[in-house]
Design an enzyme around this catalytic site. Sequence first.
Site, PDB file in Angstrom:
ATOM      1  N   SER A   1     -23.982  19.510  -5.068  1.00 16.81           N
ATOM      2  CA  SER A   1     -22.628  20.019  -5.301  1.00 16.81           C
ATOM      3  C   SER A   1     -21.649  19.157  -4.513  1.00 16.81           C
ATOM      4  CB  SER A   1     -22.556  21.469  -4.815  1.00 16.81           C
ATOM      5  OG  SER A   1     -21.245  21.791  -4.417  1.00 16.81           O
TER       6      SER A   1
ATOM      7  N   ASP B   1       6.541  -0.528  10.101  1.00 12.46           N
ATOM      8  CA  ASP B   1       6.515  -0.680   8.647  1.00 12.46           C
ATOM      9  C   ASP B   1       7.314  -1.915   8.221  1.00 12.46           C
ATOM     10  OD1 ASP B   1       6.659   0.037   5.875  1.00 12.46           O
ATOM     11  OD2 ASP B   1       8.516   1.155   6.244  1.00 12.46           O
TER      12      ASP B   1
ATOM     13  N   ILE C   1      -1.012  -7.136   0.687  1.00 10.38           N
ATOM     14  CA  ILE C   1       0.356  -7.648   0.503  1.00 10.38           C
ATOM     15  C   ILE C   1       0.522  -8.004  -0.963  1.00 10.38           C
ATOM     16  CG2 ILE C   1       1.912  -9.595   0.992  1.00 10.38           C
ATOM     17  CD1 ILE C   1       1.218  -9.294   3.907  1.00 10.38           C
TER      18      ILE C   1
ATOM     19  N   CYS D   1       5.767  -3.374  -6.647  1.00 14.09           N
ATOM     20  CA  CYS D   1       5.966  -4.547  -5.798  1.00 14.09           C
ATOM     21  C   CYS D   1       6.086  -5.828  -6.622  1.00 14.09           C
ATOM     22  CB  CYS D   1       4.757  -4.633  -4.877  1.00 14.09           C
ATOM     23  SG  CYS D   1       4.784  -6.073  -3.835  1.00 14.09           S
TER      24      CYS D   1
ATOM     25  N   THR E   1       6.414  -8.853  -4.737  1.00 13.03           N
ATOM     26  CA  THR E   1       6.286  -9.858  -3.674  1.00 13.03           C
ATOM     27  C   THR E   1       5.558 -11.120  -4.139  1.00 13.03           C
ATOM     28  OG1 THR E   1       6.336  -8.173  -1.959  1.00 13.03           O
ATOM     29  CG2 THR E   1       5.309 -10.269  -1.355  1.00 13.03           C
ATOM     30  N   ARG E   2       4.451 -10.932  -4.863  1.00 15.41           N
ATOM     31  CA  ARG E   2       3.663 -12.113  -5.275  1.00 15.41           C
ATOM     32  C   ARG E   2       4.448 -12.963  -6.271  1.00 15.41           C
ATOM     33  NH1 ARG E   2      -2.106  -8.967  -6.056  1.00 15.41           N
ATOM     34  NH2 ARG E   2      -2.199  -8.131  -3.941  1.00 15.41           N
TER      35      ARG E   2
ATOM     36  N   GLY F   1      -1.668   0.552  -1.371  1.00 14.05           N
ATOM     37  CA  GLY F   1      -1.013   0.040  -2.568  1.00 14.05           C
ATOM     38  C   GLY F   1      -1.985  -0.467  -3.613  1.00 14.05           C
TER      39      GLY F   1
ATOM     40  N   GLY G   1       1.318   5.552  -2.954  1.00  8.64           N
ATOM     41  CA  GLY G   1       2.688   5.742  -3.404  1.00  8.64           C
ATOM     42  C   GLY G   1       2.667   6.310  -4.808  1.00  8.64           C
TER      43      GLY G   1
ATOM     44  N   GLU H   1      12.121  -7.467  -3.482  1.00 11.89           N
ATOM     45  CA  GLU H   1      10.679  -7.683  -3.694  1.00 11.89           C
ATOM     46  C   GLU H   1      10.031  -6.438  -4.282  1.00 11.89           C
ATOM     47  OE1 GLU H   1       8.414  -9.433  -0.468  1.00 11.89           O
ATOM     48  OE2 GLU H   1      10.084 -10.748   0.029  1.00 11.89           O
ATOM     49  N   GLY H   2      10.855  -5.661  -5.010  1.00 13.89           N
ATOM     50  CA  GLY H   2      10.301  -4.453  -5.614  1.00 13.89           C
ATOM     51  C   GLY H   2      11.151  -4.038  -6.797  1.00 13.89           C
TER      52      GLY H   2
HETATM   53  P1  IMP Z   1       1.451   2.024  -4.911  1.00 15.01           P
HETATM   54  O1  IMP Z   1       0.610   3.154  -4.337  1.00 15.01           O
HETATM   55  O2  IMP Z   1       0.665   1.059  -5.736  1.00 15.01           O
HETATM   56  O3  IMP Z   1       2.639   2.561  -5.648  1.00 15.01           O
HETATM   57  O4  IMP Z   1       1.982   1.174  -3.664  1.00 15.01           O
HETATM   58  C1  IMP Z   1       2.660   1.749  -2.574  1.00 15.01           C
HETATM   59  C2  IMP Z   1       2.786   0.710  -1.487  1.00 15.01           C
HETATM   60  O5  IMP Z   1       3.605  -0.380  -1.939  1.00 15.01           O
HETATM   61  C3  IMP Z   1       3.481   1.160  -0.224  1.00 15.01           C
HETATM   62  O6  IMP Z   1       2.659   1.914   0.630  1.00 15.01           O
HETATM   63  C4  IMP Z   1       3.923  -0.165   0.399  1.00 15.01           C
HETATM   64  O7  IMP Z   1       2.881  -0.791   1.113  1.00 15.01           O
HETATM   65  C5  IMP Z   1       4.227  -1.006  -0.818  1.00 15.01           C
HETATM   66  N1  IMP Z   1       5.677  -1.093  -1.100  1.00 15.01           N
HETATM   67  C6  IMP Z   1       6.609  -0.135  -1.057  1.00 15.01           C
HETATM   68  N2  IMP Z   1       7.800  -0.601  -1.461  1.00 15.01           N
HETATM   69  C7  IMP Z   1       7.625  -1.904  -1.755  1.00 15.01           C
HETATM   70  C8  IMP Z   1       8.490  -2.928  -2.236  1.00 15.01           C
HETATM   71  O8  IMP Z   1       9.667  -2.747  -2.537  1.00 15.01           O
HETATM   72  N3  IMP Z   1       7.934  -4.165  -2.394  1.00 15.01           N
HETATM   73  C9  IMP Z   1       6.610  -4.419  -2.102  1.00 15.01           C
HETATM   74  N4  IMP Z   1       5.761  -3.472  -1.692  1.00 15.01           N
HETATM   75  C10 IMP Z   1       6.265  -2.224  -1.522  1.00 15.01           C
END
Ligand code: IMP
Length: 340
Positions: A21, A120, A172, A178, A180-181, A210, A232, A277-278
């Site tokens: 279980s 953060d 990252i 995000c 960023t990449r 993330g 998130g 970056e988002g």
């Molecule tokens: P998710 O769970 O895939 O939506 O990712 C959430 C994570 O994205 C957060 O905990 C952060 O580490 C990251 N994050 C939040 N805001 C931004 C952003 O604007 N740019 C890049 N990464 C972000």
Amino acid sequence: MRETITYGDVLLLPQYSTIESRTEVDLTQNLDKNITLEIPIISSPMDTITETRMAVAMGAAGGVGILHRYKEMMKEAELAFHCHDQGVTNIGAAIGVTGDYMFRAEALVNIGKANILCLDVAHGHHILMERALKSLKDKFGDTVHLMAGNVATLEGFNDLADWGADSIRCNIGGGSICTTRIQTGHGVSGLETILQCAKSDRDAKIIADGGLKNSGDIVKALAAGADFVMLGSLLSGTDETPGEVITFTDGSKRKAYRGMASRKAQEAWRGKSSAPEGVATTVHYKGSVANILNDLVGGIKSGCSYSGARNLFELRTKAQWTRQSGASMTESAAHILGRG
Ligand code: IMP
């Protein structure tokens, strides 16, 4: 050049199981010697994810929420204190690494009674992080848990641990909101980051942060060596997130979800925006976060059972991986839906 993998590239091998279980599976994890969480889930410090209501709900479910830092200092401390009013034991609150970060940390700990401070920043393997972590460790010693990040490499992980981080957010560029990449050309695939950081001999806890799209991804992150996951998008759109439910003309309901480095978030908190970056978007309204967490926890426990693991340590030590092809990825999802 190393080839890197992420969540969709692999599957865990089902193994002989004696678990009859899901109640036999224990997901309890120590964040440090003073803080134990019943579920390995932490909510992101984002302005569309964690303020008081989410922090309270996360605490009630056995996890922890991290209040975002885009509020006036005393307001954030007040929010932290309210959480206490509502019976939450572990209060996490985000801070930066420049400007008023030390005053903010003191207000959060002394007035807000926060016991977890989350440093953060987008690129945590940085001299400003080094200075901030060392000063905060000097100031608070082991009385406050220092969570820091984000990092994408083993070197980054080890450095932050040596500078005083008790837990480290790893990944990252993998978050759902995000860019960023795309903007910077930098990052490492999410699961690869966890596999690399798991090679560390430091005691700091690994937080897979993330890019986790479902409980299966969470199980993979935990099996790869993460101690906790930070979510998130999986928690977005719930009642407990800040912001109103938006009802569209067709009757559908949605809530806002946005990156903290998106143009919209930057404009809202700083009055201007540069090099976002988002992205900002809306997601389906999902009702109570308790139901979402319940499903996620059920999925994680089932995942442990498939690996024959009674806890997360066993999951990690027993994990066996297979690589999946593109065709296998299609087969892995419900695949009747697009067939007509
Ligand atoms: P998710 O769970 O895939 O939506 O990712 C959430 C994570 O994205 C957060 O905990 C952060 O580490 C990251 N994050 C939040 N805001 C931004 C952003 O604007 N740019 C890049 N990464 C972000």
